[in-house]
Design an enzyme around this catalytic site. Structure first.
Site, PDB file in Angstrom:
ATOM      1  N   GLY A  87       0.818  -1.157  -0.084  1.00 40.70           N
ATOM      2  CA  GLY A  87      -0.257   0.104  -0.112  1.00 40.70           C
ATOM      3  C   GLY A  87       0.782   1.214  -0.042  1.00 40.70           C
ATOM      4  N   GLY A 111       0.760   4.259   0.825  1.00 38.82           N
ATOM      5  CA  GLY A 111       0.807   5.106   2.162  1.00 38.82           C
ATOM      6  C   GLY A 111       1.574   4.265   3.227  1.00 38.82           C
ATOM      7  N   GLY A 131      17.595   9.704 -13.471  1.00 41.95           N
ATOM      8  CA  GLY A 131      17.658  10.397 -12.105  1.00 41.95           C
ATOM      9  C   GLY A 131      16.535  11.290 -11.876  1.00 41.95           C
ATOM     10  CG  ASP A 175       9.718  -6.645  -6.780  1.00 42.04           C
ATOM     11  OD1 ASP A 175       8.968  -5.645  -7.268  1.00 42.04           O
ATOM     12  OD2 ASP A 175       9.183  -7.445  -5.905  1.00 42.04           O
ATOM     13  CG  ASP A 228       5.091   3.577  -2.581  1.00 43.64           C
ATOM     14  OD1 ASP A 228       4.710   4.419  -3.250  1.00 43.64           O
ATOM     15  OD2 ASP A 228       4.640   2.270  -2.901  1.00 43.64           O
ATOM     16  CB  ALA A 252      13.269  -0.013  -2.484  1.00 44.50           C
ATOM     17  N   GLY A 265       9.479  -7.502  -3.047  1.00 44.03           N
ATOM     18  CA  GLY A 265       8.430  -6.846  -2.506  1.00 44.03           C
ATOM     19  C   GLY A 265       8.624  -5.211  -2.339  1.00 44.03           C
TER      20      GLY A 265
HETATM   21  O1  RIB Z   1       3.466   1.415  -4.953  1.00 48.34           O
HETATM   22  C1  RIB Z   1       3.706   0.165  -4.756  1.00 48.34           C
HETATM   23  C2  RIB Z   1       2.172  -0.218  -3.885  1.00 48.34           C
HETATM   24  O2  RIB Z   1       1.158  -0.064  -4.770  1.00 48.34           O
HETATM   25  C3  RIB Z   1       2.207  -1.536  -3.620  1.00 48.34           C
HETATM   26  O3  RIB Z   1       2.541  -2.163  -2.500  1.00 48.34           O
HETATM   27  C4  RIB Z   1       0.466  -2.020  -3.695  1.00 48.34           C
HETATM   28  O4  RIB Z   1      -0.131  -2.273  -2.592  1.00 48.34           O
HETATM   29  C5  RIB Z   1      -0.151  -0.649  -4.431  1.00 48.34           C
HETATM   30  O5  RIB Z   1      -0.598  -0.025  -3.754  1.00 48.34           O
END
Ligand code: RIB
Length: 315
Positions: free
Chosen positions: A51, A53, A235, A256, A262, A292, A297
């Site tokens: 997610g 957030g 970049g 991945d 995020d 990351a 994941g």
């Molecule tokens: O940005 C990656 C996220 O997008 C994943 O973790 C997935 O849950 C979606 O919200």
């Protein structure tokens, strides 16, 4: 504080508040993505915390930030997975509502051999977070930076941005997944984070085909004076109140890329909350985003500060 006069920190403390989504990521790896109507064989299914957030909150907390999460999950095992992951990262989850009778948000993710992904999100409890939850919350106290994405109802995002702006906090908005947003949201935003595709859609021009001055002028037309545009292997471009700089990419062999944006956002929030300039914060975030991409994941691939230092030293 809207309008971009503050470089970080904020009048309301060095803490970070993330208002956003929490999803259980149901991940399958496959050699390649199926086409429409096609079936391909994949790996064993794994369920990971995700997610946008929650990922932002986890990234900032793992790196040592004082982070609170405001969001919603269902009263189910996926909800436990998500709050547990955030707690272990060091984030405060008192502001995560647990809603009976609604499933926690889920994301169906396929990762191909190049580390790219496709994602379909079922929002579940994320859609039950309301603007009143935001207005009534005491989670804003002591938060110098608010992090937002668009995986929850736009009305909730606007309410959070306006409340934080009124408190004098720095509002950091990631326009992802991309959607048209009201001008009121952009007006309450201090720093916009977008990739080059999102920037091109927002500004009505291919940002790769015009110079930085033109991009800055179009951002200003939308009321944005501070922005970071990520450009993958090229970049990031940083616009800061009339200045623009380029932050070079950190090349890695991607395993991945899920959640790399995020991680970038969480790291950016962390450094802005510490009072760093936008360019320095974006340079730090670029390293975190690259790290990351080297693991599987989203949250499961994020570094602690010690792991990040080891990664930097090895390069
Ligand atoms: O940005 C990656 C996220 O997008 C994943 O973790 C997935 O849950 C979606 O919200």
């Amino acid at each position: 504080m809207s309008g971009g006069g503050m470089s970080g920190g904020g009048a309301t403390g060095s803490g970070i508040l993330i208002v956003g989504s929490l999803n259980a990521d149901l991940v399958v790896r496959a050699e390649r993505f199926p086409g429409p109507g096609e079936t391909v064989r994949g790996s064993e299914l794994v369920t990971l915390p995700g997610g946008k957030g929650a990922n932002q909150a986890a990234a900032a907390a793992l790196l040592g930030g004082d982070v609170r999460m405001l969001g919603a999950v269902g009263a189910d095992a996926h909800g436990e997975l998500l709050t547990g992951s955030l707690r272990r990262a060091g984030a405060d989850v008192d502001g995560v509502r647990r809603i009976d009778g609604t499933a926690t948000g889920t994301a169906m993710i396929t990762v191909n051999a190049a580390g790219e992904n496709t994602i379909v999100v079922s929002p579940g409890a994320n859609d039950r977070l309301t603007a009143d939850d935001v207005r009534d919350s005491d989670a804003f106290t002591g938060r110098g930076v608010l992090g937002l994405c668009l995986e929850i109802d736009t009305a909730v995002v606007v309410a959070a941005a306006q409340r934080a702006a009124a408190d004098g906090a720095t509002v950091l908005l990631n326009l992802s997944p991309y959607a048209e947003v009201p001008d009121a949201l952009l007006a309450a935003t201090d720093v916009l984070l977008v990739n080059e595709h999102e920037a091109s859609t927002l500004l009505g021009v291919d940002v790769e085909s015009v110079d930085a001055a033109e991009v800055a002028s179009r951002l200003a037309d939308r009321g944005i004076r501070r922005a970071v545009i990520t450009r993958g292997s090229e970049g990031a471009l940083v616009f800061d109140d009339g200045d623009h700089t380029t932050v070079p990419a950190v090349p890695v062999s991607a395993v991945d890329t899920t959640g790399c944006g995020d991680a970038f956002m969480g790291a950016l929030a962390l450094r802005l909350a510490a009072g760093e300039t936008l360019a320095a914060s974006a340079a730090f975030a670029t390293v975190v985003g690259a790290y990351a991409a080297t693991g599987h994941g989203a949250q499961s691939s994020y570094p602690t500060l010690a792991q990040l230092e080891a990664f930097r030293a090895s390069r």
